[in-house]
Design a protein around this motif. Structure first.
Motif, mmCIF file in Angstrom:
data_model
loop_
_atom_site.group_PDB
_atom_site.id
_atom_site.type_symbol
_atom_site.label_atom_id
_atom_site.label_comp_id
_atom_site.label_asym_id
_atom_site.label_seq_id
_atom_site.Cartn_x
_atom_site.Cartn_y
_atom_site.Cartn_z
ATOM 1 N N SER A 245 0.830 -1.202 0.000
ATOM 2 C CA SER A 245 0.000 0.000 0.000
ATOM 3 C C SER A 245 0.873 1.264 0.000
ATOM 4 O O SER A 245 0.602 2.215 -0.727
ATOM 5 N N GLU B 101 2.362 2.107 -3.446
ATOM 6 C CA GLU B 101 1.472 2.794 -4.396
ATOM 7 C C GLU B 101 1.536 4.310 -4.192
ATOM 8 O O GLU B 101 1.497 5.067 -5.158
ATOM 9 N N GLU B 102 1.629 4.744 -2.947
ATOM 10 C CA GLU B 102 1.753 6.183 -2.663
ATOM 11 C C GLU B 102 3.100 6.711 -3.168
ATOM 12 O O GLU B 102 3.184 7.817 -3.714
ATOM 13 N N SER C 195 3.437 0.167 -10.631
ATOM 14 C CA SER C 195 2.465 -0.620 -9.868
ATOM 15 C C SER C 195 2.392 -2.059 -10.381
ATOM 16 O O SER C 195 2.354 -3.011 -9.592
ATOM 17 N N ASP D 27 -6.952 -1.521 -7.237
ATOM 18 C CA ASP D 27 -5.715 -2.280 -7.435
ATOM 19 C C ASP D 27 -5.717 -3.515 -6.544
ATOM 20 O O ASP D 27 -6.771 -3.915 -6.026
ATOM 21 N N ARG E 213 -8.357 4.071 -5.463
ATOM 22 C CA ARG E 213 -7.540 3.185 -6.299
ATOM 23 C C ARG E 213 -8.194 1.822 -6.430
ATOM 24 O O ARG E 213 -8.605 1.242 -5.429
ATOM 25 N N SER F 64 3.031 7.134 -6.956
ATOM 26 C CA SER F 64 2.295 8.337 -7.343
ATOM 27 C C SER F 64 3.199 9.567 -7.210
ATOM 28 O O SER F 64 3.247 10.427 -8.100
ATOM 29 N N ARG G 285 3.142 5.585 -13.176
ATOM 30 C CA ARG G 285 2.517 5.003 -11.977
ATOM 31 C C ARG G 285 1.993 3.592 -12.264
ATOM 32 O O ARG G 285 2.165 2.668 -11.461
ATOM 33 N N THR G 286 1.381 3.445 -13.428
ATOM 34 C CA THR G 286 0.814 2.141 -13.792
ATOM 35 C C THR G 286 1.911 1.094 -13.956
ATOM 36 O O THR G 286 1.794 -0.026 -13.428
ATOM 37 N N ASN H 91 -5.174 -0.796 -12.075
ATOM 38 C CA ASN H 91 -4.132 -1.631 -12.679
ATOM 39 C C ASN H 91 -4.721 -3.007 -12.992
ATOM 40 O O ASN H 91 -5.931 -3.209 -12.892
#
Lengths: 144, 110
Positions: A17, A20-21, A45, B21, B19, A24, A41-42, B54
């Motif tokens: 988690s 992910e921040e 991730s 994901d 999000r 970004s 970002r994608t 995603n």
């Protein structure tokens, strides 16, 4: 001139988690182009998510290493995890994924969004994904 | 991720925010199962406030779509941001989901 950031994360749900921040923030730091920010970002991730899932199955609590390099026109990164990597990595393309499959699209997305991507077995215990995304010059960006 | 639920006639509308994901995929699947268990066969997922998706999020949506169809139901997606739509197009999932620009158009067409 380039800036380099290195981050090591143990593969825990909390760090997934947090990562992910971080992705970004890295995307925003790399470029003011919102479209490219989303691509960066994608890709981060997807690659990190794969490393997390794969490491979790084979080596719980191992470390995932992220290295990012910024230049004004290019974003390059590597994500290295402990493990051998997926066996069928070179054959994963959108066209080969069954329409109603619930997984398997991550690397296909990565291939589409990156200008360069390659996968490398670094040693018997380490596997890496290396990729580059070209960035538009600031003067050409319309979606800031 | 947060999911707000409401009914419009016999259609369950789920508004997703945040999000979509790996960390939120299970919440979406559980919420959809709960809606289906109440015999709601028509479902609209409004993705207006989804700021990131995603492949894990896509996988969750495919899972929900299959679950809905297994229950002889129908599911539609609305309000996809351009970046979200791009991921659907890249993965060719635009071909299997019914995608509408907004809730009004999705509901009118049920």
């Amino acid at each position: 001139m380039s800036d380099i950031i290195k981050i090591s994360l143990t593969n825990t749900a909390f760090n997934l988690s947090a990562a992910e921040e971080i992705f970004s923030a890295l995307a925003r730091a790399a470029t003011p182009d919102i479209h490219k920010q989303y691509h960066i970002r994608t890709v981060l991730s997807e690659v990190y998510g794969n490393a997390y899932l794969y490491s979790n199955k084979t080596r719980p609590n191992s470390v995932i290493d992220l290295e990012v390099c910024f230049t004004p026109n290019r974003f390059t990164a590597s994500i290295i995890n402990e493990g051998r990597g997926p066996a069928d990595i070179n054959s994963r393309k959108v066209e080969t994924i069954p329409a109603y499959a619930e997984s398997g699209r991550g690397l296909a997305i990565v291939r589409k969004l990156c200008d360069n991507v390659y996968f490398k077995k670094i040693s018997e215990t380490k596997f890496g994904v290396f990729f580059e995304i070209e960035l538009p010059s600031v003067r050409k960006i319309k979606n800031i | 991720m947060e999911i707000q639920k409401r009914m419009e006639g016999d259609v369950a509308i789920l508004c997703l925010e945040g999000r979509l994901d790996l960390t939120s995929a299970s919440l979406l699947k559980e919420t959809s199962k709960e809606v289906l268990s109440r015999n709601s066969k028509k479902m609209v997922l409004n993705l207006d406030k989804v700021d990131f998706i995603n492949s894990s999020g896509l996988g969750a949506l495919v899972s929900v779509l299959k679950e809905v169809r297994n229950n002889q139901g129908s599911m539609r997606l609305t309000n996809l941001a351009p970046y979200v739509k791009e991921i659907f197009d890249i993965t060719q999932l635009s071909n299997i989901f019914e995608i509408f620009p907004d809730e009004k158009k999705a509901l009118a067409n049920f």
